[in-house]
Design an enzyme around this catalytic site. Structure first.
Site, PDB file in Angstrom:
ATOM      1  N   HIS A  42      36.315 -71.329 -35.517  1.00 42.22           N
ATOM      2  CA  HIS A  42      35.748 -70.005 -35.839  1.00 42.22           C
ATOM      3  C   HIS A  42      35.959 -69.004 -34.706  1.00 42.22           C
ATOM      4  CE1 HIS A  42      31.341 -70.907 -34.278  1.00 42.22           C
ATOM      5  NE2 HIS A  42      32.132 -70.559 -33.288  1.00 42.22           N
TER       6      HIS A  42
ATOM      7  N   ASP B 299      28.449 -60.957 -32.708  1.00 39.70           N
ATOM      8  CA  ASP B 299      27.756 -61.755 -33.730  1.00 39.70           C
ATOM      9  C   ASP B 299      26.330 -62.073 -33.290  1.00 39.70           C
ATOM     10  OD1 ASP B 299      28.478 -63.473 -31.689  1.00 39.70           O
ATOM     11  OD2 ASP B 299      29.640 -64.831 -32.934  1.00 39.70           O
TER      12      ASP B 299
ATOM     13  N   GLU C  99      33.697 -68.324 -40.057  1.00 35.15           N
ATOM     14  CA  GLU C  99      33.851 -69.769 -40.226  1.00 35.15           C
ATOM     15  C   GLU C  99      35.110 -70.060 -41.045  1.00 35.15           C
ATOM     16  OE1 GLU C  99      31.927 -71.253 -38.328  1.00 35.15           O
ATOM     17  OE2 GLU C  99      29.839 -71.359 -38.963  1.00 35.15           O
TER      18      GLU C  99
ATOM     19  N   ASN D  68      35.283 -75.654 -34.712  1.00 36.98           N
ATOM     20  CA  ASN D  68      35.854 -75.637 -36.064  1.00 36.98           C
ATOM     21  C   ASN D  68      36.884 -74.518 -36.232  1.00 36.98           C
ATOM     22  OD1 ASN D  68      34.236 -73.422 -35.980  1.00 36.98           O
ATOM     23  ND2 ASN D  68      33.031 -73.896 -37.801  1.00 36.98           N
TER      24      ASN D  68
HETATM   25  C1  F6R Z   1      29.698 -66.341 -29.560  1.00 37.74           C
HETATM   26  C2  F6R Z   1      30.760 -66.563 -30.549  1.00 37.74           C
HETATM   27  C3  F6R Z   1      31.305 -67.903 -30.848  1.00 37.74           C
HETATM   28  C4  F6R Z   1      31.809 -68.623 -29.587  1.00 37.74           C
HETATM   29  C5  F6R Z   1      32.414 -69.972 -29.929  1.00 37.74           C
HETATM   30  C6  F6R Z   1      32.781 -70.755 -28.678  1.00 37.74           C
HETATM   31  O1  F6R Z   1      29.366 -64.961 -29.531  1.00 37.74           O
HETATM   32  O2  F6R Z   1      31.180 -65.620 -31.150  1.00 37.74           O
HETATM   33  O3  F6R Z   1      32.342 -67.773 -31.779  1.00 37.74           O
HETATM   34  O4  F6R Z   1      32.773 -67.831 -28.955  1.00 37.74           O
HETATM   35  O5  F6R Z   1      31.535 -70.722 -30.704  1.00 37.74           O
HETATM   36  O6  F6R Z   1      31.642 -71.008 -27.938  1.00 37.74           O
HETATM   37  P1  F6R Z   1      31.703 -71.681 -26.502  1.00 37.74           P
HETATM   38  O7  F6R Z   1      32.380 -70.687 -25.616  1.00 37.74           O
HETATM   39  O8  F6R Z   1      30.270 -71.915 -26.113  1.00 37.74           O
HETATM   40  O9  F6R Z   1      32.498 -72.939 -26.647  1.00 37.74           O
END
Ligand code: F6R
Length: 246
Positions: A138, A67, A143, A136
């Site tokens: 995701h 992403d 989302e 959340n």
């Molecule tokens: C990043 C991504 C996000 C993160 C998620 C958790 O490429 O795809 O979905 O994996 O937001 O982020 P952290 O690990 O920083 O808590």
């Protein structure tokens, strides 16, 4: 889905690193999709160390971007690309030809989605996808409400992601849209690994693993994957009623 609970972040990261190394040893031409974010930082550090120690050859692997924040250039330290370059590609000496990321600056983001879906198809699909989970629920930027049936797409980021996402940037950054692989890519990956660490992820992990499997909680889809691993530490597991794999 196999649930693996480790005593702490370091142990979890070491086992997650081993999973990636094992994949590349078994399939040197593996197609890998590895998330950015705080959670996998140590996984990638340990992976690079182990790869150097054991002379694991990543030169035939392909890397697919999960992403990106639309409009954020790769030189910005908060971009996913910057993260991947710093934490994975540079330490492993990955060549540009092996790397396939979304161009978040392409004004035609739909075209980016089409071309990413094509690349994945041409490569025969993703062998290993390692993802984190947002506060959340995701996965990538899928989302709450994102279709389980989607491939690459552009989305409006929700409020949680916009505010939590500030942690990656040194100054306040307007985050509106994201571009992401879809949940169908996750479901079609030959192996899917979700990692989570810390008490702050305990509630979302409980909902994802013990609530309904629903598009309102995207991470819950991991339970429907035929070859998935949820690797978490004891803090992230602390609200689970059952510590059994399903
Ligand atoms: C990043 C991504 C996000 C993160 C998620 C958790 O490429 O795809 O979905 O994996 O937001 O982020 P952290 O690990 O920083 O808590």
């Amino acid at each position: 889905m196999q649930l693996k609970i480790y005593k702490d972040y370091h142990t979890l990261s070491s086992h997650a690193a081993d999973k990636i190394i094992e994949m590349v040893k078994n399939k040197p031409g593996a197609v890998l999709c590895l998330a950015a974010g705080d959670t996998p930082r140590l996984t990638y550090k340990l992976m690079a160390e182990k790869a150097a120690r054991e002379k694991v050859d990543f030169s035939r692997c392909s890397f697919i971007g999960l992403d990106e924040w639309i409009g954020i250039p790769p030189v910005n330290e908060g971009s996913c690309q910057f993260f991947l370059q710093t934490n994975i590609f540079s330490p492993l000496h990955i060549s540009p030809a092996q790397i396939h990321l979304f161009d978040a600056l392409n004004p035609d983001a739909e075209e980016e989605c089409i071309s990413m879906d094509k690349i994945i198809l041409q490569k025969g699909g993703i062998d290993l996808m390692l993802v984190g989970v947002g506060m959340n629920g995701h996965i990538g930027f899928n989302e709450p409400g994102a279709s389980f049936d989607s491939y690459s797409h552009v989305i409006d980021l929700d409020d949680t992601t916009r505010s939590v996402g500030q942690k990656y940037f040194s100054q306040h950054t307007e985050l509106q849209k994201g571009i992401t692989l879809g949940l169908k890519h996750l479901m079609e990956a030959r192996e899917a690994i979700l990692i989570a660490s810390g008490i702050k992820k305990a509630e979302v992990i409980q909902k994802a693993l013990e609530g309904d499997i629903s598009d309102q909680m995207p991470a819950s889809i991991i339970r429907s994957h035929p070859n998935s691993f949820v690797m978490i530490d004891e803090e992230a597991a602390s609200l689970l009623q059952s510590k059994e794999s399903i």
